[in-house]
Design a protein around this motif. Structure first.
Motif, mmCIF file in Angstrom:
data_model
loop_
_atom_site.group_PDB
_atom_site.id
_atom_site.type_symbol
_atom_site.label_atom_id
_atom_site.label_comp_id
_atom_site.label_asym_id
_atom_site.label_seq_id
_atom_site.Cartn_x
_atom_site.Cartn_y
_atom_site.Cartn_z
ATOM 1 N N ALA A 440 -6.765 55.098 47.266
ATOM 2 C CA ALA A 440 -7.566 56.252 46.850
ATOM 3 C C ALA A 440 -6.757 57.541 46.929
ATOM 4 O O ALA A 440 -6.896 58.439 46.084
ATOM 5 C CB ALA A 440 -8.812 56.365 47.722
ATOM 6 N N HIS A 441 -5.899 57.671 47.937
ATOM 7 C CA HIS A 441 -5.065 58.869 48.076
ATOM 8 C C HIS A 441 -4.011 58.926 46.976
ATOM 9 O O HIS A 441 -3.719 60.001 46.441
ATOM 10 C CB HIS A 441 -4.403 58.886 49.443
ATOM 11 N N ARG A 442 -3.428 57.780 46.648
ATOM 12 C CA ARG A 442 -2.425 57.760 45.576
ATOM 13 C C ARG A 442 -3.051 58.204 44.253
ATOM 14 O O ARG A 442 -2.452 58.997 43.510
ATOM 15 C CB ARG A 442 -1.843 56.348 45.437
ATOM 16 N N LYS A 443 -4.245 57.722 43.979
ATOM 17 C CA LYS A 443 -4.908 58.121 42.741
ATOM 18 C C LYS A 443 -5.240 59.609 42.756
ATOM 19 O O LYS A 443 -5.113 60.299 41.739
ATOM 20 C CB LYS A 443 -6.184 57.294 42.533
ATOM 21 N N LEU A 444 -5.670 60.120 43.909
ATOM 22 C CA LEU A 444 -5.989 61.547 44.003
ATOM 23 C C LEU A 444 -4.777 62.408 43.683
ATOM 24 O O LEU A 444 -4.880 63.413 42.973
ATOM 25 C CB LEU A 444 -6.492 61.878 45.403
ATOM 26 N N ILE A 445 -3.620 62.038 44.223
ATOM 27 C CA ILE A 445 -2.422 62.842 43.972
ATOM 28 C C ILE A 445 -2.092 62.842 42.490
ATOM 29 O O ILE A 445 -1.800 63.893 41.898
ATOM 30 C CB ILE A 445 -1.249 62.313 44.810
ATOM 31 N N LEU A 446 -2.142 61.681 41.852
ATOM 32 C CA LEU A 446 -1.898 61.636 40.403
ATOM 33 C C LEU A 446 -2.947 62.447 39.648
ATOM 34 O O LEU A 446 -2.637 63.140 38.670
ATOM 35 C CB LEU A 446 -1.898 60.184 39.918
ATOM 36 N N ARG A 447 -4.183 62.381 40.103
ATOM 37 C CA ARG A 447 -5.252 63.139 39.449
ATOM 38 C C ARG A 447 -5.003 64.642 39.576
ATOM 39 O O ARG A 447 -5.155 65.387 38.614
ATOM 40 C CB ARG A 447 -6.591 62.752 40.077
ATOM 41 N N ALA A 464 -10.480 56.292 35.689
ATOM 42 C CA ALA A 464 -9.081 55.969 35.418
ATOM 43 C C ALA A 464 -8.477 55.196 36.587
ATOM 44 O O ALA A 464 -8.898 55.331 37.732
ATOM 45 C CB ALA A 464 -8.285 57.242 35.169
ATOM 46 N N THR A 465 -7.494 54.364 36.296
ATOM 47 C CA THR A 465 -6.801 53.603 37.325
ATOM 48 C C THR A 465 -5.305 53.858 37.204
ATOM 49 O O THR A 465 -4.812 54.326 36.177
ATOM 50 C CB THR A 465 -7.073 52.096 37.180
ATOM 51 N N ILE A 466 -4.573 53.540 38.287
ATOM 52 C CA ILE A 466 -3.125 53.705 38.262
ATOM 53 C C ILE A 466 -2.502 52.569 37.452
ATOM 54 O O ILE A 466 -2.827 51.404 37.641
ATOM 55 C CB ILE A 466 -2.547 53.723 39.686
#
Length: 846
Positions: A440-447, A464-466
Motif C-alpha cells: 500500500a505504501h509503494r502504491k501511495l508513493i507512485l500515486r 490502479a495497480t503497480i
C-alpha cells in the motif's frame, strides 16, 4: 464492610428504592446474544416452577454502594457499581410483560407492574424510577417506562424492549403441533420476579467502590481501559458529575469511538513517557492524576481531554481541517495508515491550538514527517526503529520555539535513516522498490509522484495497480528485444534480475493484467491511451530496456527529491557514515584470507544484495574481489575495475590465503558476517545473526547456507519472514530438512515413525515458498481430495493469498513478501499446524 446476600427482583425492587447507574459507567451495551440468553433462562425457570414452585435460577451478581445521604425515610438510593447491564435488561423485560399483559389481559396490569417493580409512585423527577440508567440512556429508558416511544426510537434500550415484546407475543400463539402447553404470561412474570436469583453485594461507607469495580471479573461485556479511566475520573466528581458529563464527557464520547478514545488517552501519556505501552493506559493516567486536589482540577482534566479529542478527530478525519495546506498534509499522513505518526502529529496540532505555531509552520512540520516516511521507504530502511524514533522526536521538540525546524534537525541527525538526495538517487537506480515495505505504501508513493505532475484532468487512481513494464516473466519476444540492447559482457538474466523491481521499471495502470507479459509494442499502445502522465512518458519510448529504465529512474529520482525535502544540511554533515560509505569502509577492511558475501554487506547497511552487487560493479573499491556469492563462489558478473586486468579472482583469493573446496567454494569458516564487518570498521549497528533465528534441522552447515542464501536473494524483511515460518513450524512439532543441492530448499517435514516422508511446502532461497499440492494428491491422507481442498482453504486465510481449485493439480508458489506481516505468518503457520495434526491423526488411526 462488604456484605453479600441472595435476592430476587421481588425483594430488590419491591420497596422505595432507586438503583442509579453512575455517569462514569459505560452506556447500555447488551445486544441480541445477551437478551436471548436471559430469555432462555426465564423460560427454563418458568417451566421448572410448574413442578417446583420454589425453583430458582442464579443469573449473576449486583454490586451496590449506598449513597451517603440515605436517611431512615424516603427513597433508599444505591449506586450500581457492577451489574447495570443485567439490572437494566430485567426491568425492560418487566416493562414488556407489563405492556403485553395490559394489552391482552386488562389495563390493571400496567399500574400493578409499574408500582411494584418500575416506579416509585409518590416521587417526582429522577427519583420516580427504581432503576436510573447512565445519563446517555435516560431519555430512552424513560420512554419505555412512560410509554413514549419516540423518545426511545433506535436505541439499544428500545431494541431490548421490542425483543422481549416479540418473545412474549410468540408465547400467546398456539404451538406448531397443538400439543405443547405454552407458558402463560403470569408464569413468565413470576419467573422473572421470583425465579431469578441474584447475589446482591453491598459496600460499606468506608469501602472504595471503584476499587471493587476494577477488580470484578465482569461476566458481561469486558471493560476497556478507557472505561476504567472514565470511572476513575467521575468517582472524583461527587457534586459536579452531571455538569461535567453533559458539557464535556458526552461531547467527547460522541466525537470518538471507544477504540479511538483509548488511543487518545495513550497518545496523551506518550507525550511525557515515550516508553509507555497501550496496555498501561489506565495505570499510567491514574498515576499522572493522583495529584489532582479538587473537583475543579478534575473538571479541567476532562476539558483538556475534550480539546485533545477534537484535535485527534481532525487527524482521523482531515476533511474537518479548515486550513487547506494542513488539511492536505493530514490527508497524506492518514492515507499512509500508520499510528506511528500519531503522537508527533497530535503534539504539533496541540501546539497550534495553543498559539505556539501557525498553520504554515504546522504544514511544514507535517511535510518533514511525510518526507521522512517516504525517503526511508525508497531507501529500503522503512521499519528500522521508526516507532522509537518518532516517539523520541515527540519528546525532543517539546518546548522548542520552532518545532518544525526542531523536528527536521532531529530526524536528520544520527542514524535515523533520513536518506539524503544522493542516497535517494542511488536507491531509485538500484534498489528493488517493488519488494520494499508494504504494498500500500509503494502504491501511495507512485500515486503521489503522479499527482505531482499536476494534470488538469486528474485520473482516478484508486483502482490502479503497480505494473512492471519489463515483465517479471520474460517471453521469447522480450528476450530477443532485450538481447539486442545489452553490452557484450552483460548477462540477460542478471540484467533482468537487477532492474526488474527498480522504480524505473514500475508504473501505475488500470489496464488488463493479461497484458502484463505482452511485448512492449502492445504495452506502449495501451500506455499511450492512459490518462496517467507517467505512462504517457513511457509510451514515448520506442523500445524498453536497461537504458530506458535507468533514464526514467533518474527522472523519478529528480522528482522525488523535489517533492520531499531531505535531511537538513547542518545535521546531515555530522553523520559519520552514510550507508554506501559504510559499505565502502567495510569492503576495504576485509583482511587477507577472509571473504564476505553480498548478503552480509546488505545486512550491514540494511539494503538488498542486488543493489549491493550493482554498487560494487560500478564503483572501484579495494578488495571488492573478496565479496562472493553466498555459496562462496565468484559472481559470474564480477569484473575488475581495471579493464586491462585479466587474472582470475579465484586465484587471487587463494594466493591471499582463502581456502577453496574441490568444487570451487570458499571456506565458510573464513567468511565475515555483518557483525564482524561492523566491528572491523567500528560502527554501531543493531544486527542479529539470522543464523541464530532459524531452528535447527538435519545439518547445521546446510541450515547456515540456507539462511545465507535467503539474505543473498531477498530483502531483509522477506528473509526474516521465511526464517520465522521455518522456526514456527519446528516449534509446533514439525521438522526442518535442508537439501544439499543447487536449489538448497528447506523442506518442512512431518515427523513420522514409519510410512513415507511427507511435507506440505518447501522454502526456497531463490523464489519463495512452493506448496506441493501436486505431490500431496498422491500421498495419504491427502489422496482424499476433500481433505486436500480443506488445506487449500486454510492457506487462503492468509491475507493476500488466493489459490483457486486448479492449484490442487500444480505446485504454486508464494512470494516471500506476502508473508512479511506477522498476521500473514500466523495464518500460514495455523494452516501448516492443521496439516501436521491431520497427518499425525491419520497415522494414529492407521
Amino acid at each position: 464492610m462488604v456484605a453479600a446476600r441472595e435476592v430476587t427482583l421481588q425483594e430488590l425492587l419491591g420497596g422505595s428504592y432507586q438503583y442509579t447507574v453512575p455517569l462514569y459507567q459505560r452506556t447500555y451495551s447488551w445486544g441480541r446474544p445477551q437478551w436471548q440468553r436471559l430469555w432462555e433462562d426465564v423460560v427454563d425457570v418458568a417451566d421448572h416452577r410448574r413442578d417446583n414452585p420454589s425453583a430458582t435460577h442464579f443469573i449473576g451478581s449486583l454490586v451496590l454502594a449506598g449513597f451517603r445521604d440515605n436517611g431512615p425515610g424516603g427513597v433508599q438510593r444505591w449506586l450500581v457499581v457492577d451489574g447495570q447491564q443485567r439490572l437494566t435488561t430485567l426491568t425492560l423485560l418487566l416493562a414488556a410483560v407489563r405492556d403485553h399483559r395490559a394489552e391482552h389481559e386488562g389495563p390493571m396490569h400496567a399500574d400493578r407492574v409499574n408500582e411494584k417493580y418500575l416506579v416509585n409512585k409518590w416521587e417526582d423527577g429522577d427519583l420516580r424510577y427504581k432503576v436510573l440508567p447512565t445519563q446517555a440512556d435516560r431519555a430512552a429508558y424513560r420512554g419505555r417506562i412512560e410509554h413514549a416511544p419516540d423518545a426511545a426510537e433506535g436505541s439499544r434500550i428500545s431494541e431490548a424492549h421490542q425483543f422481549f415484546l416479540t418473545k412474549l407475543f410468540g408465547l400467546s400463539q398456539p404451538s406448531a403441533d397443538g400439543e405443547e402447553e405454552q407458558l402463560t404470561l403470569a408464569e413468565v412474570e413470576s419467573a422473572v420476579v421470583a425465579g431469578l436469583s441474584i447475589v446482591s453485594v453491598t459496600t460499606g461507607e468506608n469501602d472504595n467502590a471503584h476499587r471493587i469495580f476494577e477488580s470484578l471479573n465482569n461476566t458481561g461485556l469486558k471493560l476497556t481501559q478507557g472505561d476504567l479511566l472514565r470511572n476513575y475520573l467521575f468517582m472524583q466528581l461527587p457534586t459536579r458529575a452531571d455538569e461535567v458529563y453533559t458539557t464535556l464527557w458526552l461531547p467527547l464520547q460522541n466525537l470518538l469511538s471507544n477504540e479511538e478514545l483509548e488511543t487518545l488517552f495513550w497518545l496523551d501519556l506518550v507525550q511525557q513517557d515515550p516508553k509507555v505501552r497501550q496496555t498501561e493506559i489506565y495505570a499510567g493516567q491514574q498515576r499522572r492524576m493522583r495529584g489532582l486536589q479538587d473537583e475543579s482540577q478534575v473538571r479541567a482534566e476532562v476539558e483538556r481531554f475534550l480539546a485533545l479529542g477534537r484535535l485527534y478527530d481532525v487527524m482521523l478525519r482531515p476533511e474537518k481541517e479548515k486550513d487547506a495546506a494542513v488539511r492536505f498534509r493530514l490527508a497524506r499522513l492518514r492515507a499512509w495508515r500508520t499510528t506511528t505518526t500519531f503522537p508527533i502529529t497530535l503534539h504539533l496540532m496541540e501546539r497550534r491550538s495553543l498559539g505556539d505555531i501557525d498553520s504554515d509552520e504546522l504544514a511544514r512540520a507535517l511535510l518533514y514527517l511525510e518526507s521522512y516516511l517516504v525517503r526511508r521507504l525508497v531507501f529500503g530502511r522503512y521499519s528500522d526503529g521508526l516507532n522509537t524514533t518518532l516517539l523520541a522526536a515527540t519528546a525532543d521538540i517539546q518546548g522548542q520555539d520552532d518545532p518544525a525546524d526542531a523536528l527536521h534537525r532531529f530526524l536528520s541527525s544520527g542514524r535515523k535513516h533520513f536518506a539524503s538526495d544522493d542516497q535517494i538517487r542511488q536507491a531509485v537506480m538500484t534498489a528493488p522498490f517493488y519488494t520494499t515495505g508494504r504494498a500500500a505504501h509503494r502504491k501511495l508513493i507512485l500515486r503521489w509522484i503522479e499527482e505531482s505532475y499536476g494534470s488538469k484532468e486528474p485520473v482516478d487512481l484508486d483502482s490502479a495497480t503497480i505494473e512492471h513494464v519489463m515483465p517479471r516473466t520474460l517471453t521469447e519476444e522480450w528476450e530477443r528485444a532485450l538481447a539486442g540492447q545489452l553490452e557484450a559482457h552483460q548477462d540477460l538474466r542478471e540484467v533482468h534480475t537487477e532492474l526488474l523491481h527498480t522504480l524505473g521499471n514500475l508504473t501505475l495502470t488500470g489496464y488488463n493484467s493479461e497484458l502484463s507479459n505482452g511485448p512492449f509494442a502492445v504495452k506502449r499502445a495501451e500506455l499511450a491511451k492512459s490518462g496517467i502522465r507517467m505512462n504517457q512518458e513511457i509510451s514515448a519510448e520506442p523500445v524498453w530496456g536497461p537504458a530506458q529504465i535507468r533514464a526514467r529512474a533518474e527522472r523519478l529520482a529528480d522528482r522525488i527529491v523535489g517533492i520531499w525535502p531531505g535531511p537538513s544540511a547542518e545535521a546531515a554533515s555530522g553523520v559519520a557514515h552514510t550507508a554506501w560509505q559504510t559499505l565502502t569502509d567495510a569492503v576495504a577492511a576485509i583482511p587477507d584470507g577472509s571473504w564476505t558475501s553480498y548478503g552480509e554487506l546488505a545486512r550491514l547497511i540494511g539494503s538488498h544484495p542486488v543493489p549491493v552487487g550493482t554498487y560494487l560493479a560500478r564503483t572501484a573499491l579495494p578488495h571488492a574481489h573478496r565479496v562472493l556469492q553466498a555459496g562462496g563462489t565468484v559472481s559470474p558478473s564480477f569484473r575488475w575495475p581495471d579493464v586491462h586486468r585479466t587474472d582470475d579472482p579465484h586465484d587471487v583469493l587463494a594466493a591471499e590465503g582463502v581456502r577453496f573446496s574441490e568444487d570451487g567454494r570458499a571456506d565458510g569458516g573464513q567468511r565475515l558476517l555483518a557483525e564482524q564487518l561492523a566491528e572491523l570498521i567500528d560502527v554501531d549497528v543493531d544486527l542479529t545473526d539470522p543464523r541464530s533465528l532459524a531452528a535447527p534441522g538435519n545439518d547445521p552447515a546446510l541450515r547456515d547456507r540456507w539462511v545465507d542464501r535467503l539474505h543473498d536473494h531477498n530483502d531483509p524483511e522477506s528473509a526474516r519472514a521465511l526464517i520465522e515460518v521455518q522456526r514456527g513450524w519446528v516449534e509446533r512439532g514439525g521438522r526442518a530438512e535442508f537439501a544439499d543441492n543447487a536449489a538448497g530448499g528447506c523442506f518442512l517435514v512431518v515427523p513420522r515413525a514409519s510410512a513415507r516422508v511427507i511435507w506440505p511446502v518447501i522454502l526456497y532461497p531463490t523464489y519463495g515458498v512452493e506448496v506441493v499440492f501436486y505431490h500431496l494428491a498422491k500421498w495419504a491422507p491427502f489422496t482424499d481430495e476433500a481433505l486436500l481442498d480443506e488445506f487449500r482453504g486454510r492457506l487462503n486465510l492468509v491475507p493476500g493469498l488466493e489459490f483457486g481449485p486448479e492449484a490442487l493439480r500444480r505446485r504454486p508458489s508464494i512470494r516471500p513478501q506476502i508473508l512479511q506481516p506477522a498476521a500473514a505468518q500466523e495464518a500460514f503457520l495455523d494452516a501448516l499446524e492443521w496439516f501436521l495434526h491431520t497427518v499425525q491423526e491419520d497415522d494414529r488411526s492407521a
